[in-house]
Structure formats: structure tokens, C-alpha cells
Enzyme design. Structure first.
Site, PDB file in Angstrom:
ATOM      1  N   ASP A 187     -39.818  39.313 -25.604  1.00  0.00           N
ATOM      2  CA  ASP A 187     -40.604  40.374 -25.914  1.00  0.00           C
ATOM      3  C   ASP A 187     -41.042  41.188 -24.086  1.00  0.00           C
ATOM      4  OD1 ASP A 187     -41.367  37.867 -23.987  1.00  0.00           O
ATOM      5  OD2 ASP A 187     -43.136  39.038 -22.803  1.00  0.00           O
ATOM      6  N   ASP A 210     -36.523  33.534 -27.395  1.00  0.00           N
ATOM      7  CA  ASP A 210     -37.344  33.714 -25.832  1.00  0.00           C
ATOM      8  C   ASP A 210     -38.671  32.769 -26.066  1.00  0.00           C
ATOM      9  OD1 ASP A 210     -38.185  34.855 -23.413  1.00  0.00           O
ATOM     10  OD2 ASP A 210     -40.351  35.504 -24.302  1.00  0.00           O
ATOM     11  N   ASP A 258     -41.740  32.432 -23.311  1.00  0.00           N
ATOM     12  CA  ASP A 258     -42.462  32.852 -23.201  1.00  0.00           C
ATOM     13  C   ASP A 258     -43.385  34.340 -23.375  1.00  0.00           C
ATOM     14  OD1 ASP A 258     -43.752  30.470 -21.460  1.00  0.00           O
ATOM     15  OD2 ASP A 258     -42.188  31.032 -19.455  1.00  0.00           O
TER      16      ASP A 258
HETATM   17  C1  2M8 Z   1     -40.696  31.734 -15.066  1.00  0.00           C
HETATM   18  O1  2M8 Z   1     -40.527  32.846 -16.389  1.00  0.00           O
HETATM   19  C2  2M8 Z   1     -41.348  33.826 -17.056  1.00  0.00           C
HETATM   20  C3  2M8 Z   1     -40.190  34.528 -17.799  1.00  0.00           C
HETATM   21  O2  2M8 Z   1     -40.587  35.428 -18.741  1.00  0.00           O
HETATM   22  C4  2M8 Z   1     -41.643  34.876 -15.792  1.00  0.00           C
HETATM   23  O3  2M8 Z   1     -40.751  35.283 -15.760  1.00  0.00           O
HETATM   24  O4  2M8 Z   1     -43.299  35.371 -15.176  1.00  0.00           O
HETATM   25  C5  2M8 Z   1     -40.557  30.884 -14.905  1.00  0.00           C
HETATM   26  O5  2M8 Z   1     -40.444  30.279 -13.918  1.00  0.00           O
HETATM   27  C6  2M8 Z   1     -40.123  29.598 -16.066  1.00  0.00           C
HETATM   28  O6  2M8 Z   1     -39.247  28.691 -15.209  1.00  0.00           O
HETATM   29  C7  2M8 Z   1     -41.753  29.485 -16.508  1.00  0.00           C
HETATM   30  O7  2M8 Z   1     -41.829  28.151 -16.777  1.00  0.00           O
HETATM   31  C8  2M8 Z   1     -42.367  30.934 -16.394  1.00  0.00           C
HETATM   32  C9  2M8 Z   1     -44.225  30.166 -16.559  1.00  0.00           C
HETATM   33  O8  2M8 Z   1     -44.656  31.805 -17.026  1.00  0.00           O
HETATM   34  O9  2M8 Z   1     -42.411  31.552 -15.606  1.00  0.00           O
HETATM   35 MG    MG Z   2     -40.246  36.713 -22.996  1.00  0.00          MG
HETATM   36 MG    MG Z   3     -38.613  34.069 -21.369  1.00  0.00          MG
END
Ligand code: 2M8
Ligand code: MG
Ligand code: MG
Length: 277
Positions: free
Chosen positions: A214, A6, A8
Site C-alpha cells: 500500500d 506487505d 500494515d
Molecule cells: C512501523 O512500520 C509501519 C509500516 O508501514 C510504518 O512505517 O508506519 C514499524 O515500526 C513496525 O515495526 C510496526 O509494527 C508498525 C506499526 O504501525 O510501524
Molecule cells: Mg504497508
Molecule cells: Mg509495511
């Protein structure tokens, strides 16, 4: 060894999106040829930028498992069931984004005012709710197979919302900030499909899969990997992952990522007790 990760909150810091603590280990993997396969909620457009920054040349999985991309000359023959697109083989698990935005539009009647889609947020709204830079928010807005949703209502209503979407055939996954509405794929299916491609390419190697994540949307992937690294989050409790070979990092984000991956590679001091969830 195959490392599925993963981005983020795992390889990238939840707040700053930095991966610098993992840089030395990533360089080592690059040198010795250990694939590091991003498996993320992010879009293909975001991955195009990030893979350059990471100096990553391996396959990747976008939009929570909705599609897998393999560089065209990565394997000796084209994987079955793929289309060629912009220098990649693409294996698609989900219907296109429009299908999911249409389904979400139908929810306005019952849940109007309780959720906001990425489409409605627009680039400025995405930037404000994620802390991404304007250009990164732009890349994040280019969804192809899924729609992220910001839930604004009460928790009980959120469960009802998720249930309604699932009954209509959607897969709904909780990311760090958003609910991701997509089709049949998930990160676990993507890991399994991609591992099969590696097994076909290297039939004589015993492949070991390590997955790191995570959040709840990582559980499917963590469960099907041989080894699961749960990277501790600074903002939410760790997901519950039934697994025999699981390591919960003590540190968060990329530091925790390095800690967990090293633990399975036997490169870290073995803690007295393994943290368990
Ligand atoms: C979004 O994805 C994260 C993944 O955990 C979320 O749901 O918080 C998506 O929109 C992704 O494209 C973007 O880069 C990310 C940014 O925090 O948020
Ligand atoms: Mg994540
Ligand atoms: Mg993710």
C-alpha cells in the site's frame, strides 16, 4: 504461485491491524500450498507472534527487506549465504541497527528537534504513535537491522534529511507512519532473492509472483513481481508503480488485499475498467 505481501495497511487493517477479512483466502492458500510470504517493516519479534496468529509457516522478510528468514526445513538444502539462527536460515542484506542509530545520532547537529527515533520514543512512545498494544509495541521496538524515525519538521526539511542520509549510504523508505533507515536491502531485492530460492527448489515449475502493498516502501517489490496489487490506503494516496500488470483495489486494507489477489487469480469479477494510477 508465490504471494509476497506487505502487512500494515495491506493484509492488516491500517488502524485495527485486523486481517479477518482475508482469513478465508489465507486458509485456502494454506490448504492448497500457496506460500504467503510476509514482506514487512516489522521486526522478527513481531513476525514470531503474527505468523502464529496467521497460521503462517512460510519464509518472511523483516525490516523493509533488511533480512530474509526461511524455516530450517522449508527447502531441501540450505540456501547459499545464510546463517542459521533460532530455527531459521537468515539472509542478511543490511548492516545491524546500531550502524543506523549511530548515523542518526550524527544528524542531531543539523536536524535536532526535527525527528524522533524509535530508540528515543521507547515502547510507550511507539505504542502512542502506532496504536499497537503494549506487547506489540515491545516487539516492534526490537529492531535488528533498521531504525524507524518519526519526522516532526517541515516537508522541505524532510527531503533534505532523506537526502543527507542517502548520501551517507542509508536506504530511507517511507512507511505508513515512519521513515525507515536501513542498509542495502529493500523489499524488491528480498522478493527476487527469495524467488530464486524457490526456482532452485522447483526448477520445473513456472512460478508466478504476486506482490501486494500500500505504500512507497512497497514500490520496489511491486515493480519486480509479475503481478502487482496496490492496496488502497484509507490515509494516503496510492504509490506510483510503473507496471504492466497492476491492479489498484477499490477497497482498503485486507478487503482490498482479497479483492486484488482474487483479481489476479481470476476468482473475482473482472471490472469493466481496471483502475490505473
Ligand atoms: C512501523 O512500520 C509501519 C509500516 O508501514 C510504518 O512505517 O508506519 C514499524 O515500526 C513496525 O515495526 C510496526 O509494527 C508498525 C506499526 O504501525 O510501524
Ligand atoms: Mg504497508
Ligand atoms: Mg509495511
Amino acid at each position: 504461485i508465490l504471494i509476497f505481501t506487505d502487512l500494515d495497511g495491506s493484509l492488516l487493517d491500517h488502524f485495527s491491524y485486523s486481517f479477518s477479512p482475508a482469513q478465508p483466502l489465507l486458509s485456502l492458500f494454506n490448504e492448497i500450498g500457496v506460500p504467503v510470504i510476509p514482506v514487512t517493516s516489522k521486526t522478527r519479534a513481531e513476525l514470531a507472534v503474527l505468523r502464529c496468529e496467521l497460521d503462517n509457516h512460510d519464509p518472511f522478510v523483516v525490516e523493509n527487506g533488511a533480512a530474509v528468514f526461511i524455516p530450517e526445513n522449508y527447502f531441501s538444502s540450505p540456501p547459499a549465504g545464510c546463517e542459521v539462527i533460532d530455527g531459521f536460515y537468515r539472509y542478511q542484506f543490511s548492516k545491524p541497527r546500531e550502524y543506523w542509530t549511530d548515523l542518526l545520532a550524527q544528524q542531531e547537529a543539523e536536524f535536532g528537534g526535527e525527528f524522533e527515533t524509535f530508540t528515543h520514543l521507547g515502547v510507550e512512545g511507539i505504542r502512542a504513535s502506532t496504536g499497537l498494544t503494549e506487547s506489540a509495541a515491545q516487539q516492534a521496538s526490537k529492531r535488528e537491522f533498521s531504525e524507524p524515525v518519526l519526522w516532526l519538521g517541515l516537508d522541505e526539511r524532510k527531503l533534505r534529511f532523506i537526502e543527507t542520509l542517502r548520501e551517507a549510504g542509508a536506504t530511507v523508505l517511507q512507511g505508513g507512519r515512519f521513515l525507515h533507515v536501513t542498509g542495502a536491502g529493500n523489499k524488491g531485492k528480498a522478493l527476487q532473492w527469495l524467488s530464486e530460492q524457490y526456482r532452485a527448489e522447483y526448477p520445473d515449475s513456472a512460478l508466478l509472483t504476486i506482490a501486494a502493498g500500500d505504500s512507497d516502501n512497497d514500490v520496489d517489490m511491486l515493480q519486480v513481481a509479475d503481478c502487482a496489487v496496490v492496496v488502497r490506503s484509507p490515509v494516503h494516496s496510492p504509490p506510483e508503480v510503473p507496471h504492466q500488470h497492476l491492479y489498484l483495489s477499490r477497497q482498503t486494507g485486507p478487503q482490498g488485499w482479497v479483492e486484488g489477489v482474487n483479481w489476479f487469480l481470476g476468482a473475482a469479477d473482472r471490472p469493466e475498467t481496471i483502475d490505473s494510477i
